[in-house]
Design an enzyme around this catalytic site. Structure first.
Site, PDB file in Angstrom:
ATOM      1  N   CYS A 338       0.793  -1.231   0.000  1.00 26.56           N
ATOM      2  CA  CYS A 338       0.000   0.000   0.000  1.00 26.56           C
ATOM      3  C   CYS A 338       0.830   1.288   0.000  1.00 26.56           C
ATOM      4  CB  CYS A 338      -0.973   0.039   1.181  1.00 26.56           C
ATOM      5  SG  CYS A 338      -1.457  -1.539   1.828  1.00 26.56           S
ATOM      6  N   ARG A 367       6.395 -11.241   5.664  1.00 29.36           N
ATOM      7  CA  ARG A 367       5.839 -11.065   7.000  1.00 29.36           C
ATOM      8  C   ARG A 367       6.396 -12.160   7.895  1.00 29.36           C
ATOM      9  NH1 ARG A 367      -0.458  -9.729   5.218  1.00 29.36           N
ATOM     10  NH2 ARG A 367       0.138  -8.001   3.873  1.00 29.36           N
ATOM     11  N   GLN A 385       1.166 -11.067  -3.364  1.00 30.88           N
ATOM     12  CA  GLN A 385      -0.251 -10.702  -3.404  1.00 30.88           C
ATOM     13  C   GLN A 385      -0.618 -10.267  -4.811  1.00 30.88           C
ATOM     14  OE1 GLN A 385       0.140  -7.531  -0.427  1.00 30.88           O
ATOM     15  NE2 GLN A 385      -1.273  -8.688   0.859  1.00 30.88           N
ATOM     16  N   ASP A 387      -2.197  -7.872  -5.775  1.00 30.32           N
ATOM     17  CA  ASP A 387      -2.659  -6.679  -5.089  1.00 30.32           C
ATOM     18  C   ASP A 387      -3.109  -5.590  -6.066  1.00 30.32           C
ATOM     19  OD1 ASP A 387      -3.196  -5.311  -2.825  1.00 30.32           O
ATOM     20  OD2 ASP A 387      -1.127  -4.945  -2.245  1.00 30.32           O
ATOM     21  N   HIS A 389      -4.691  -1.301  -5.633  1.00 31.07           N
ATOM     22  CA  HIS A 389      -5.293  -0.252  -4.813  1.00 31.07           C
ATOM     23  C   HIS A 389      -6.081   0.675  -5.723  1.00 31.07           C
ATOM     24  CE1 HIS A 389      -2.067  -1.780  -2.221  1.00 31.07           C
ATOM     25  NE2 HIS A 389      -2.967  -1.583  -1.280  1.00 31.07           N
ATOM     26  N   LYS A 474     -13.394  -4.978   6.027  1.00 31.24           N
ATOM     27  CA  LYS A 474     -13.157  -5.680   4.768  1.00 31.24           C
ATOM     28  C   LYS A 474     -14.233  -6.711   4.481  1.00 31.24           C
ATOM     29  CE  LYS A 474      -9.925  -8.698   7.182  1.00 31.24           C
ATOM     30  NZ  LYS A 474      -8.851  -9.644   7.008  1.00 31.24           N
ATOM     31  N   HIS A 520      -8.345  -1.512  -0.957  1.00 35.13           N
ATOM     32  CA  HIS A 520      -7.299  -2.532  -1.131  1.00 35.13           C
ATOM     33  C   HIS A 520      -8.014  -3.782  -1.598  1.00 35.13           C
ATOM     34  CE1 HIS A 520      -4.652  -0.467   1.999  1.00 35.13           C
ATOM     35  NE2 HIS A 520      -5.838   0.025   2.254  1.00 35.13           N
TER      36      HIS A 520
END
Length: 648
Positions: A338, A367, A385, A387, A389, A474, A520
């Site tokens: 992000c 992580r 991910q 991912d 945004h 979420k 997200h």
RNA sequence: GCCGAUGUAGCUCAGUUGGUCAGAGCAGCUGAUUUGUAAUCAGCAGGUCGGGGGUUCGAAUCCCUCCAUCGGCUCCA
């Protein structure tokens, strides 16, 4: 006399004080044998509890969830009785029925350790107790009596539970020598419990609190018939065959290396091929939906995550900052994408006309998951991910959110994931410490999700409090693995907080600065977890458009090996990956049968085929497709892939 | 991180109470075989028995410790 209403609406008269078991007997003896619990005016009751007024009832058998529940709950009490006899002085936590069986949390005392090896002993004791056919007896007790009973016994867990209950609502259940605090309901007696298997043993914190004592949790399952137990155990065995960790090795998709480090998957060529096909598929979908690809580095200055708030919350439990020769300079491996994407948004002033801006990246993040949490490809320390945004105006939020739902549903449908649960994860209203941002922003974000979900007509969605990310609520898409464990795949999160922290803005039609809203989202969640679940769902038989090796080439003798190579090379140009059967291959490997079974097409080549520049095509499980020249086959296969994707 | 279990060749597993216990099958390699599809034949090679310490005349086997994995708990940006 009282009136009893049955589920089908019929009403019959019974004596006051009639029990569920009496009613079942009045209908048929075989029903009386099968019935396990009863719903009385939508309350779950014991079969033996007298009914004193008119009531609507439902008799629950094994096939009914309520029936199973009573059965397994009673089994848990039975196990507790066995444990108390074998380990006198044991204190008991809770022992509920669960989805597939039951467990009991016990504290056998500090000097006693129960291990796997003790389970058969407990099981045996349970079976002995079953043969005594003890009845489960309900007794309503006052809070004072209840506290006194367990205080005498020295069971601080039960007294803690009782102290939180309201006087007048407390009941005990007794069977044999065992008495438990319990709401019920239970079986009439132990005799229906014909088959018992204690499955495993684990530590579990008292009341799920890490700071409190860890009790020994014993998991078991029981059935009214021995055969049902056998079938259940067989099912578990079958599920193990689909385990992605096993198939991942067999299919040569991924591996781990102790030297590389725990939770850091190594994708093998075939796994990488599979993953790439998935990524390309998603890229295509995203392009069609107005997403723009971006690429960002794997590290960033620590300050980025201080700004985002992640460092304050997770910094201590993360991979620690990377130092440089420059004194005081600190970088972090990115645990999420992000902040980088926020900085891309900030690259230039944005107009309200530019929004929404949708930035997509297959972003690899790191992580430091707790060591005990690592699990195959589903929970790792380095993962990618899918991912993106979305930065949009507040008035676009609902629409954008719904569009993301569409993408995720489309992808799940494409991959034939039917058994998923959607969950709205909101913050825990009791624990505002866990979250950043103002109440007002949270309200807005939560409302946006609830409205979007409502507008989409998603009925089966579950709302969970306390499951939100710390920066926003979420919507999660949760799928089960082979053993029924739940894993969150797709996720969509609404965020008013990061735009504020990163001071994102756009110029509105009023020529004033405004703050965009951020979504997200990751439809797969992560490539790792998604592939893991995909492997288990397909048992390694992927759809043609995804499968790493789409055809196996079989030259019937060594003479045709060169031609086989040629065919293989040719098909590569069409993005078709093939294996050459090694039986006739001097250098190369022999294909194991089970591996061969997973490859959809078989191309047989011999003299005839070589001379005419063709292959004899067979489809696994469908038989001959005829002789085709190479262009024809490539077109045929591509056609099949296309139609597979189109038919979705 | 916590509780319990496991760790023997690339894979699946044998190795009884410490004393030729370092083995088998599959995979691999080398020959032979040339097959239209659930295992062609023969030979060879493969392991500091997870790492490190200890007990013992002697340890894959017993003890300690670390690591990894498995089943849970907690956690999950």
């Amino acid at each position: 006399m009282i009136n009893i209403t049955f589920p089908d609406g019929t009403i019959r008269e019974y004596e006051e004080g009639v029990s569920g078991l009496d009613i079942a007997r009045s209908l048929s003896n075989s029903l009386a044998r099968m019935v396990l619990s009863i719903n009385v005016n939508d309350e779950l009751w014991d079969l033996t509890r007298p009914i004193n007024q008119d009531a609507a009832i439902k008799l629950n058998k094994w096939e009914d969830e309520e029936g199973k529940h009573a059965f397994w709950h009673s089994s848990a009490h039975l196990m507790a009785e066995a444990i108390e006899l074998l380990y006198p002085g044991t204190k008991f936590g809770i022992g509920p029925a669960i989805e597939n069986g039951f467990y009991y949390d016990v504290d056998p005392g500090d000097d006693v350790v129960i291990t796997d090896g003790d389970l058969p002993k407990i099981e045996k004791k349970m079976k002995e107790l079953v043969s005594q056919k003890n009845s489960y007896q309900r007794e309503e007790v006052s809070k004072e009596e209840a506290l006194k009973f367990f205080d005498n016994k020295g069971d601080q867990y039960k007294t803690e539970l009782i102290s939180e209950l309201e006087d007048g609502t407390i009941s005990f259940y007794r069977q044999g020598s065992f008495t438990d605090l319990c709401r019920g309901p239970h079986l009439a007696d132990t005799s229906p419990i014909k088959a018992i298997k204690l499955l495993s043993l684990a530590g579990a914190y008292w009341r799920g609190d890490e700071t409190r004592k860890q009790l020994t949790r014993i998991y078991g399952v029981s059935f009214p018939k021995a055969k049902m137990l056998e079938e259940h155990l067989e099912l578990l065995e079958q599920a193990k065959l689909r385990d992605h960790r096993k198939l991942g090795r067999e299919l040569e998709l991924f591996t781990f290396s102790q030297r590389v480090g725990p939770g850091l998957p190594l994708w093998l060529p075939k796994g990488a091929e599979l993953r790439e096909r998935l990524e390309n598929f998603l890229k295509k979908v995203q392009r069609a939906h107005g997403y723009e690809p971006v690429i960002t580095p794997h590290i960033g200055q620590k300050e980025l995550w201080e700004t985002s708030g992640h460092y304050a919350k997770y910094g201590k439990d993360s991979f620690q900052p990377i130092n440089t020769p420059q004194e005081g300079e600190e970088f972090l491996l990115k645990p999420m994408n992000c902040p980088h994407h926020c900085e891309i948004y900030k690259f230039k002033p944005r107009s309200y006309r530019d929004l929404p801006v949708r930035l997509a990246e297959f972003g690899t993040v790191y992580r430091y998951e707790q060591s005990g949490e690592l699990h195959g490809l589903t929970r790792v320390r380095g993962f990618t991910q899918d991912d993106a945004h979305i930065f949009c105006r507040p008035d676009q939020l609902k629409d954008e959110f719904m569009k993301v739902i569409d993408i995720i549903l489309y992808i799940f449908k494409t991959l034939d994931f039917k058994d998923f649960v959607t969950q709205i994860s909101l913050r825990d209203p009791e624990d505002s410490e866990k979250y950043i941002g103002t109440d007002e922003n949270w309200e807005k974000a939560e409302t946006a999700i609830l409205e979007a979900v409502k507008a989409k007509g998603m009925e089966s969605v579950v709302v969970e409090y306390g499951e939100a990310a710390f920066y926003g609520p979420k919507l999660d898409f949760i799928v089960r693995d082979a053993l029924g464990r739940k894993w969150q795949l797709g996720t969509i999160q609404v965020d008013y907080n990061l735009p504020e922290r990163f001071e994102l803005e756009y110029i509105g039609a009023d020529n004033q600065k405004h703050q965009p809203v951020m979504i997200h989202r990751a439809p797969f969640g992560s490539m790792e977890r998604f592939v893991a679940v995909l492997i288990e769902h397909t048992a390694g038989k992927f759809p043609l458009w995804l499968t790493p090796d789409q055809a196996v080439i079989l030259p019937i003798s060594e003479k045709y090996h060169d031609y086989a190579e040629k065919v293989s090379e040719f098909l590569k140009n069409y993005d078709i990956r093939t294996l050459i059967d090694g039986r006739s291959e001097k250098i190369g490997k022999k294909i194991r049968d089970n591996e061969l079974k997973r490859i959809p097409y078989l191309l047989i080549i011999g003299e005839k085929e070589q001379e005419s520049n063709t292959v004899s095509v067979r489809r696994q499980g469908e038989g001959d497709k005829g002789v085709m020249n190479l262009e024809e086959f490539a077109a045929f296969l591509q056609n099949e892939v296309e139609s597979q994707l189109e038919s979705i």
